[in-house]
Design a protein around this motif. Structure first.
Motif, short mmCIF file in Angstrom:
data_model
loop_
_atom_site.label_atom_id
_atom_site.label_comp_id
_atom_site.label_asym_id
_atom_site.label_seq_id
_atom_site.Cartn_x
_atom_site.Cartn_y
_atom_site.Cartn_z
N ASN A 344 82.18 48.28 6.95
CA ASN A 344 82.52 46.90 6.58
C ASN A 344 83.70 46.88 5.61
N ASN A 345 84.14 45.68 5.25
CA ASN A 345 85.16 45.55 4.22
C ASN A 345 84.72 44.48 3.21
N ARG A 346 85.40 44.43 2.08
CA ARG A 346 85.04 43.48 1.03
C ARG A 346 86.27 42.68 0.62
N ILE A 347 86.06 41.38 0.46
CA ILE A 347 87.13 40.49 -0.01
C ILE A 347 86.96 40.27 -1.52
N TYR A 348 88.00 40.55 -2.26
CA TYR A 348 88.03 40.27 -3.69
C TYR A 348 88.92 39.04 -3.92
N SER A 349 88.57 38.26 -4.92
CA SER A 349 89.43 37.13 -5.29
C SER A 349 89.47 37.01 -6.81
N ALA A 350 90.59 36.58 -7.32
CA ALA A 350 90.78 36.42 -8.76
C ALA A 350 91.70 35.24 -9.01
N LYS A 351 91.56 34.66 -10.19
CA LYS A 351 92.45 33.57 -10.61
C LYS A 351 93.16 34.05 -11.86
N LEU A 352 94.51 34.03 -11.81
CA LEU A 352 95.31 34.54 -12.92
C LEU A 352 95.95 33.38 -13.67
N THR A 353 95.89 33.43 -14.99
CA THR A 353 96.44 32.36 -15.82
C THR A 353 97.34 32.95 -16.90
N ASN A 354 98.23 32.11 -17.41
CA ASN A 354 99.06 32.47 -18.56
C ASN A 354 98.28 32.23 -19.84
N SER A 355 98.86 32.58 -20.95
CA SER A 355 98.16 32.44 -22.23
C SER A 355 97.83 30.99 -22.56
N ASP A 356 98.62 30.04 -22.00
CA ASP A 356 98.36 28.62 -22.27
C ASP A 356 97.40 28.01 -21.24
N GLY A 357 96.86 28.83 -20.36
CA GLY A 357 95.91 28.34 -19.37
C GLY A 357 96.52 27.90 -18.06
N SER A 358 97.85 27.85 -17.99
CA SER A 358 98.51 27.44 -16.75
C SER A 358 98.44 28.59 -15.74
N PRO A 359 98.57 28.28 -14.44
CA PRO A 359 98.50 29.34 -13.42
C PRO A 359 99.59 30.38 -13.61
N TYR A 360 99.22 31.64 -13.49
CA TYR A 360 100.20 32.72 -13.49
C TYR A 360 100.75 32.85 -12.08
N VAL A 361 102.02 32.56 -11.91
CA VAL A 361 102.67 32.66 -10.60
C VAL A 361 103.69 33.78 -10.69
N GLY A 362 103.35 34.92 -10.14
CA GLY A 362 104.26 36.05 -10.24
C GLY A 362 103.69 37.27 -9.54
N ARG A 363 104.34 38.41 -9.81
CA ARG A 363 103.96 39.65 -9.14
C ARG A 363 102.70 40.23 -9.77
N VAL A 364 101.91 40.87 -8.93
CA VAL A 364 100.67 41.50 -9.40
C VAL A 364 100.45 42.76 -8.57
N ARG A 365 99.93 43.78 -9.23
CA ARG A 365 99.64 45.05 -8.55
C ARG A 365 98.14 45.26 -8.49
N VAL A 366 97.66 45.69 -7.33
CA VAL A 366 96.26 46.07 -7.16
C VAL A 366 96.22 47.55 -6.83
N SER A 367 95.45 48.31 -7.59
CA SER A 367 95.30 49.74 -7.31
C SER A 367 93.82 50.09 -7.31
#
Length: 747
Positions: A344-367
């Motif tokens: 099987n496989n597993r789906i991960y999900s996360a919500k990234l925010t900036n320090s002020d609580g606004s959405p973090y829109v940018g590059r992200v690395r998963v390892s």
């Protein structure tokens, strides 16, 4: 005689030399002619494949091509009889004809390729004209796969003008069709996957595919041929997708966000906190996000390093809080360890925010790291990332992608090794200035037991998965089904009885059969199951203050027992404890502005009674009290320390409505009050907790010009963060319902 013999031998040698020279001269003359013929044939072939000559991008110059090859071969064979220096000369002269032959081969192959591309183009156009998306997808995949191979042959043609001519005869038409339905096919593939996932009850995967389809359907630059049809199909599949909570995020303090499979389109009449439950905590408010796909819940203070269960209707999701406040701005939807088969496989999900609580829109690395508990060092896992935010590339242990506009990240991992247990823990890292990172939950990819035999198993309760009919022990997953035989201490029992009895501390002897059609035997040799006590777990605390019309009443008890529920002594009804020892009565209508007292009794199967008679614990039922009514005030007093009206360091005392409810300000609260001076001008003041009914003014956030600080008609018209001990927000409307409450000045 000897002299005569020598003369004869000498004569023969002279004749041989003269003969050899004559033959070489003849061979050289013949070879030179053949080389000239080859050069001429090469020149003729050159103009046959050139746009400046007779090339029409349709006719294959087979005759010229074959003549050039034959004359070159003849010249090469003739050169075998000439001197070494002559051979080198011949080879040099044949270089150009050979180049023309090679270029002619590419030209002929390109014409053949162009004819195949024309056929592919015709078939794709025919499929598009049929308006049958299944035919379009089939023809598209066939065309694009073959086109990728054939188009390489077009690019091998020599000469820019000739190459452009042969490519332009077929490429534009094909590429136009590919571009015409490229997005159509992409969306259709995601919709097909979503439909199949719904049928297989893989709702999270289905929602994921629908999100990708919706993304492309609304992509600004995307061009569609069948957009109306795809939009209707999308709507139909979305309609068939059950509304279900999929993931949970928490800030670890008092906010929990539930993400649903689709928009929460249920009529909002009656939408309130009482529809939700979080184990051991009180829910005071629930509101929909702007996209209506999430519900943001305000709770009492969550404990650190604690596992919780959130419930909505019959759906349950688990989440855990961090040991320390999370400053990474990376919120994880799943914090529990998962146990899955290696296939099987597993789906991960996360919500990234900036320090002020606004959405973090940018590059992200998963390892991916190896999370094997026996491995003391952090190493790469054998698991692989197969997708990151919809980008499907070469599977590996690391992927870099971008979050979406809301700061969301989705990625999928698989075991990689199907024949052994794999422990994997992803690390999510923001690729911004701070590059904060966070470890996601561990996934155990378990190898299904693939050897029949007898196994003695000790059971750990956290590794029993009754809903999916399996348990995990000593590195292997063991599955049972209705075809198997079940025993408790050698006594044959139904499957449901076996499952109810299976618990932490039990020991089993299993005669395991790998093939599903064969019969496995499951015998609980040591059974430590005891009847569980009935409890009301929602509300999590009692008494609890709450301002709403309904509340979900639920709790725990002994599996398969029946619970009788009473409200203020009046019988409400019954419900059954499920196999996991949990029960839910539902959303109960509350008596307004009153104490709602609940009692729950549980009865063993086959037993019944009234007011607890005949129950397991008739004298000690489960109890809970919900004090329904607003957190509001009947009087508010300003302690004006400097006689200048409301200023910093002043304190404000509150006399609360419903004194018996024991309202108190939440300790350590930091909120704000919006105050009107009675003349239409307002100021927003920051307030801190002093004691259970007193707040202190510590700052002015905003002040409108000419605000009257010492007005005799100061009125609170709004609050933020001002809550009681149960996280119930201060109700300004009820406070001011009988006329504005004036901040009476005490000097």
């Amino acid at each position: 005689m000897r002299r005569i013999a020598k003369k004869i031998a000498c004569s023969i040698a002279i004749v041989a030399v003269i003969s050899s020279s004559t033959q070489q001269a003849g061979a050289a003359t013949n070879t030179n002619q053949l080389v000239t013929d080859a050069q001429n044939a090469g020149t003729i072939l050159k103009w046959a494949i050139s746009v400046e000559g007779s090339a029409d991008f349709k006719t294959r110059p087979y005759n010229q091509y074959n003549i050039a090859k034959k004359t070159i071969l003849a010249a090469e064979n003739a050169a075998l009889n000439v001197s070494t220096s002559e051979k080198l000369s011949v080879q040099a002269k044949l270089v150009e004809p050979k180049i023309h032959v090679k270029r002619a081969q590419a030209y002929i192959d390109a014409i053949t390729s162009s004819e195949k591309i024309k056929e592919l183009t015709y078939n794709l156009q025919k499929a598009i004209s049929s308006e049958d998306l299944n035919q379009v997808e089939s023809a598209y995949h066939t065309a694009t796969a073959e086109y990728r191979k054939q188009v390489k042959l077009l690019d091998r043609v020599y000469g820019q003008s000739t190459r452009d001519g042969i490519r332009n005869a077929v490429k534009p038409a094909m590429e136009k069709l590919i571009n015409q339905v490229n997005y159509d096919v992409t969306v259709k593939m995601h919709l097909d996957k979503a439909s199949n996932n719904i049928q297989e009850n893989k709702l999270e995967e289905a929602a994921f595919e629908l999100e990708k389809a919706d993304y492309y359907l609304n992509l600004k630059d995307a061009k569609f041929t069948f957009k109306n049809l795809l939009t209707k199909t999308y709507a139909d599949i979305l309609e068939s997708l059950p509304l279900k909570p999929l993931t949970v995020f928490t800030d670890g303090k008092n906010t929990v966000t539930i993400n649903f499979s689709k928009m929460y389109a249920i009529p909002l009449i009656g939408f309130e906190a009482g529809q939700f439950k979080i184990s051991r905590e009180t829910i005071q408010s629930a509101k929909l996000s702007e996209d209506k796909k999430s519900v943001i819940i305000t709770t009492s203070d969550l404990n650190p390093s604690t596992y919780y269960t959130v419930t909505w209707k019959d759906h349950k999701l688990e989440f855990a809080t961090e040991a320390k406040p999370d400053t990474t701005g990376i919120l994880l939807s799943e914090t529990n360890v998962a146990y899955m088969e290696t296939t099987n496989n597993r789906i991960y999900s996360a919500k990234l925010t900036n320090s002020d609580g606004s959405p973090y829109v940018g590059r992200v690395r998963v390892s991916l790291t190896d999370a094997n508990p026996t491995n003391e060092t952090t190493t790469s896992s054998t698991a692989r990332i197969t997708s990151a935010n919809g980008n499907f590339g070469t599977a590996g242990q690391e992927a870099t992608t971008y979050t979406d506009q809301n700061g969301n990240l989705f990625f999928i991992i698989e075991a990689g090794n199907l024949t052994s247990v794999t422990y994997v823990q992803p690390i999510i890292q923001k690729l911004n200035g701070n590059q904060t990172s966070k470890k996601a939950s561990i996934t155990h990819f378990l190898q299904l037991q693939n050897t029949s035999g007898f196994y003695k198993l000790g059971i750990n309760g956290s590794h029993i998965f009754l809903e999916n009919d399996y348990l995990y022990s000593v590195g292997f997953k063991y599955k049972w089904d209705s075809n198997d035989l079940f025993f408790i201490r050698g006594q044959n029992v139904p499957q449901e009885v076996f499952e109810r009895a299976l618990s932490n501390g039990d020991a089993l002897m299993v005669g395991y059969e790998v093939r599903d059609e064969n019969i496995s035997t499951w015998n609980i040799t040591i059974d430590v199951t005891e009847a569980a006590k009935v409890e009301i777990t929602n509300p999590a605390h009692t008494p609890v203050t709450y301002d709403g019309s309904s509340y979900m009443i639920s709790g725990t008890g002994q599996a398969e027992y029946t619970v009788h529920l009473y409200q203020n002594g009046i019988f409400l009804g019954t419900t059954k404890v499920d196999a996991n020892g949990e029960w839910t009565y539902g959303s109960v209508s509350l008596l307004q502005n009153e104490a709602n007292k609940f009692e729950a009794y549980q009865y063993a199967p086959g037993k019944d009674g009234h007011n607890g008679e005949g129950s397991e614990n008739p004298t000690s039922p489960a109890n809970a009290i919900i004090n329904e009514g607003a957190f509001a005030s009947t009087k508010i007093t300003l302690n004006d320390v400097d006689n200048n009206g409301i200023t910093i360091s002043d304190t404000i005392d509150f006399t609360f409505l419903n004194p018996s409810y024991g309202h108190q300000f939440k300790k350590d609260l930091a909120g704000s009050l919006t105050i009107n001076d009675g003349f239409g001008r307002t100021a927003v003041v920051k307030v801190d907790y002093i004691d259970g009914d007193t707040l202190k003014v510590v700052d002015f956030v905003t002040t409108e010009p000419k605000f009257t600080h010492n007005s005799a008609s100061l009125i609170i018209v709004g609050t933020t963060g001002v809550v009681n001990q149960n996280q119930l927000a201060f109700n300004v409307k009820v406070t001011n319902s009988n006329g504005p409450v004036i901040l009476s000045s005490v000097k």
